[in-house]
Design an enzyme around this catalytic site. Sequence first.
Site, PDB file in Angstrom:
ATOM      1  N   ASN A  99      27.322  56.633 -10.333  1.00  0.00           N
ATOM      2  CA  ASN A  99      28.377  56.263 -11.282  1.00  0.00           C
ATOM      3  C   ASN A  99      27.895  56.485 -12.702  1.00  0.00           C
ATOM      4  O   ASN A  99      26.769  56.932 -12.930  1.00  0.00           O
ATOM      5  CB  ASN A  99      28.803  54.804 -11.052  1.00  0.00           C
ATOM      6  CG  ASN A  99      27.621  53.871 -11.194  1.00  0.00           C
ATOM      7  OD1 ASN A  99      27.049  53.745 -12.259  1.00  0.00           O
ATOM      8  ND2 ASN A  99      27.227  53.234 -10.093  1.00  0.00           N
ATOM      9  N   ASP A 109      29.063  50.376  -4.412  1.00  0.00           N
ATOM     10  CA  ASP A 109      29.550  49.464  -3.373  1.00  0.00           C
ATOM     11  C   ASP A 109      29.466  50.092  -1.987  1.00  0.00           C
ATOM     12  O   ASP A 109      29.472  49.393  -0.980  1.00  0.00           O
ATOM     13  CB  ASP A 109      30.997  49.050  -3.670  1.00  0.00           C
ATOM     14  CG  ASP A 109      31.055  48.047  -4.822  1.00  0.00           C
ATOM     15  OD1 ASP A 109      30.129  47.224  -4.925  1.00  0.00           O
ATOM     16  OD2 ASP A 109      32.005  48.108  -5.625  1.00  0.00           O
ATOM     17  N   PHE A 165      27.831  40.679 -14.105  1.00  0.00           N
ATOM     18  CA  PHE A 165      28.719  41.440 -14.973  1.00  0.00           C
ATOM     19  C   PHE A 165      29.978  41.784 -14.193  1.00  0.00           C
ATOM     20  O   PHE A 165      29.967  41.800 -12.966  1.00  0.00           O
ATOM     21  CB  PHE A 165      28.029  42.736 -15.445  1.00  0.00           C
ATOM     22  CG  PHE A 165      27.269  42.543 -16.727  1.00  0.00           C
ATOM     23  CD1 PHE A 165      26.142  41.750 -16.762  1.00  0.00           C
ATOM     24  CD2 PHE A 165      27.707  43.145 -17.900  1.00  0.00           C
ATOM     25  CE1 PHE A 165      25.452  41.557 -17.944  1.00  0.00           C
ATOM     26  CE2 PHE A 165      27.019  42.964 -19.091  1.00  0.00           C
ATOM     27  CZ  PHE A 165      25.893  42.171 -19.110  1.00  0.00           C
ATOM     28  N   LYS A 222      35.260  36.678  -9.649  1.00  0.00           N
ATOM     29  CA  LYS A 222      33.875  37.061  -9.338  1.00  0.00           C
ATOM     30  C   LYS A 222      32.923  35.881  -9.557  1.00  0.00           C
ATOM     31  O   LYS A 222      31.977  35.683  -8.805  1.00  0.00           O
ATOM     32  CB  LYS A 222      33.439  38.258 -10.183  1.00  0.00           C
ATOM     33  CG  LYS A 222      33.975  39.560  -9.612  1.00  0.00           C
ATOM     34  CD  LYS A 222      33.597  40.792 -10.406  1.00  0.00           C
ATOM     35  CE  LYS A 222      34.356  41.980  -9.841  1.00  0.00           C
ATOM     36  NZ  LYS A 222      34.337  43.167 -10.662  1.00  0.00           N
TER      37      LYS A 222
HETATM   38  N1  CTP Z   1      26.832  43.782  -7.852  1.00  0.00           N
HETATM   39  C1  CTP Z   1      25.739  43.744  -7.016  1.00  0.00           C
HETATM   40  N2  CTP Z   1      25.737  44.448  -5.849  1.00  0.00           N
HETATM   41  C2  CTP Z   1      26.805  45.182  -5.506  1.00  0.00           C
HETATM   42  C3  CTP Z   1      27.938  45.237  -6.358  1.00  0.00           C
HETATM   43  C4  CTP Z   1      27.909  44.531  -7.534  1.00  0.00           C
HETATM   44  O1  CTP Z   1      24.750  43.072  -7.344  1.00  0.00           O
HETATM   45  N3  CTP Z   1      26.780  45.849  -4.369  1.00  0.00           N
HETATM   46  C5  CTP Z   1      26.835  42.973  -9.074  1.00  0.00           C
HETATM   47  C6  CTP Z   1      26.811  43.784 -10.351  1.00  0.00           C
HETATM   48  O2  CTP Z   1      25.489  43.981 -10.807  1.00  0.00           O
HETATM   49  C7  CTP Z   1      27.586  42.894 -11.304  1.00  0.00           C
HETATM   50  C8  CTP Z   1      28.577  42.191 -10.402  1.00  0.00           C
HETATM   51  O3  CTP Z   1      28.014  42.264  -9.095  1.00  0.00           O
HETATM   52  O4  CTP Z   1      26.782  41.908 -11.886  1.00  0.00           O
HETATM   53  C9  CTP Z   1      29.948  42.739 -10.381  1.00  0.00           C
HETATM   54  O5  CTP Z   1      29.957  44.126 -10.258  1.00  0.00           O
HETATM   55  P1  CTP Z   1      31.315  44.938 -10.257  1.00  0.00           P
HETATM   56  O6  CTP Z   1      31.029  46.360  -9.937  1.00  0.00           O
HETATM   57  O7  CTP Z   1      32.099  44.626 -11.482  1.00  0.00           O
HETATM   58  O8  CTP Z   1      32.084  44.232  -9.096  1.00  0.00           O
HETATM   59  P2  CTP Z   1      32.174  44.438  -7.571  1.00  0.00           P
HETATM   60  O9  CTP Z   1      31.634  43.221  -6.914  1.00  0.00           O
HETATM   61  O10 CTP Z   1      31.599  45.734  -7.138  1.00  0.00           O
HETATM   62  O11 CTP Z   1      33.757  44.439  -7.406  1.00  0.00           O
HETATM   63  P3  CTP Z   1      34.815  45.598  -7.727  1.00  0.00           P
HETATM   64  O12 CTP Z   1      34.041  46.889  -7.754  1.00  0.00           O
HETATM   65  O13 CTP Z   1      35.748  45.477  -6.631  1.00  0.00           O
HETATM   66  O14 CTP Z   1      35.413  45.232  -9.065  1.00  0.00           O
END
Ligand code: CTP
Length: 412
Positions: free
Chosen positions: A211, A280, A324, A338
């Site tokens: 990303n 993810d 975040f 979250k």
């Molecule tokens: N995060 C994590 N591990 C993952 C996904 C996210 O530790 N597999 C953490 C990120 O570092 C951040 C937070 O979770 O602190 C939220 O990340 P974000 O990408 O905004 O959210 P997601 O949980 O992935 O949800 P979505 O993509 O559906 O918004």
Amino acid sequence: MRITLGVTGGVAAYKSAELVRRLQTEGHTVQVVMTRAAREFVTPLTFAALSGQKVITDLFTGGESGDANLESAIEHVAVAQRTDLLLVAPATADTLAKFARGLADDFLSTLYLASTAPVVLAPAMNVNMWQHPATQENLFSLRKRGVRIVEPGEGYLACGMTGPGRLAAQEEILKAVREIVEAQQDLAAETVLVTAGPTCEDLDPVRFITNRSSGKMGYAVAEAAARRGAKVILIAGPTSLETPVGVERIDVRTAEEMLRAVQAQFPAATIAVFVAAVSDYRPAELALTKIKRKDGALTIRLEPNPDILATMARDKGDRLVVGFAAETDHVAENARKKLAEKNADLIVANDVTAEGAGFDVDTNIVTIFSRDARDLPLPRMRKAEVAQRILDEALRLRSALRSKPATHRAGD
Ligand code: CTP
């Protein structure tokens, strides 16, 4: 700490040369800024040789070369951002007056206005100038603003008079600097774990899913925490950034590797800040040889990656966990969700589509959502500043949570 030492025009200017050395011995990086008058007393070369850095002399010329350019015209802002403490020794009556009034007609006075760092002034001047109501009024306004004045000592002055006006003893100046340095070490008892950057999920030996994360926000948090005295462990996906001074970096590539590294470091952490843009999903199969082009569509099946933040925050004990939320819509709603679902203490949310926020820029516009429901919307600011505010919030929340049970007991 990065100290900017302003040297202004007085006989005592030569004494600041020794001050550069002493500050360096105490572990500081020193950038010297000289006013035009100071250069009548000592040459910039002396300070350049001692500090190992180019001495900044004039506004709009940026140095001895005299060639005005845009870069040097805005250099005061760049230097202001690199300044953790502004020390002016010796500070003339004229400098005090300029600072007190907010005049900005040379590099040093402009830097004073552009900087948000603590300021220490060590004045030196003729006794009558020091005692003049104009100077005393200037000192009064500067002190009221939080500027630290290291009072001049008494004795025989270069002008032939005796009385207060001599530049304070070097030890006095260093003591004032040390006090400020210590006050800024409010994370000295903390171990801060930070995840940063993207993760890369391999498809085959040459392709991967990733990303747009640059890692800048996470690196800024790590740097800010280290500056405030914390032991910092930065677990970073691939970025092109340099490891901040005093930070231990562990490099990882995939979400799974990041999780394993975090699991190993989390027990020792007191604050964990999850800034990484973790992928993810990852390809369900890793091809060992390059996937060949074929007719028709290619389907790649993805399987979910672990949610590192949620996994760790489940059993976080009394660690403070900061997450975040990168959003493109319904920012507040998603961030609060979250906060609850991931069992975080703070969620720093940003709309990554807003100008001046998100990936690969140096600024961010965030709102910090907190477990105690004190939402803190912040204006557009540099990521380094956002990082400071996040750490401030973490400490505020920690003490708010700690004082809560005590209030309960008092009411029992
Ligand atoms: N995060 C994590 N591990 C993952 C996904 C996210 O530790 N597999 C953490 C990120 O570092 C951040 C937070 O979770 O602190 C939220 O990340 P974000 O990408 O905004 O959210 P997601 O949980 O992935 O949800 P979505 O993509 O559906 O918004």
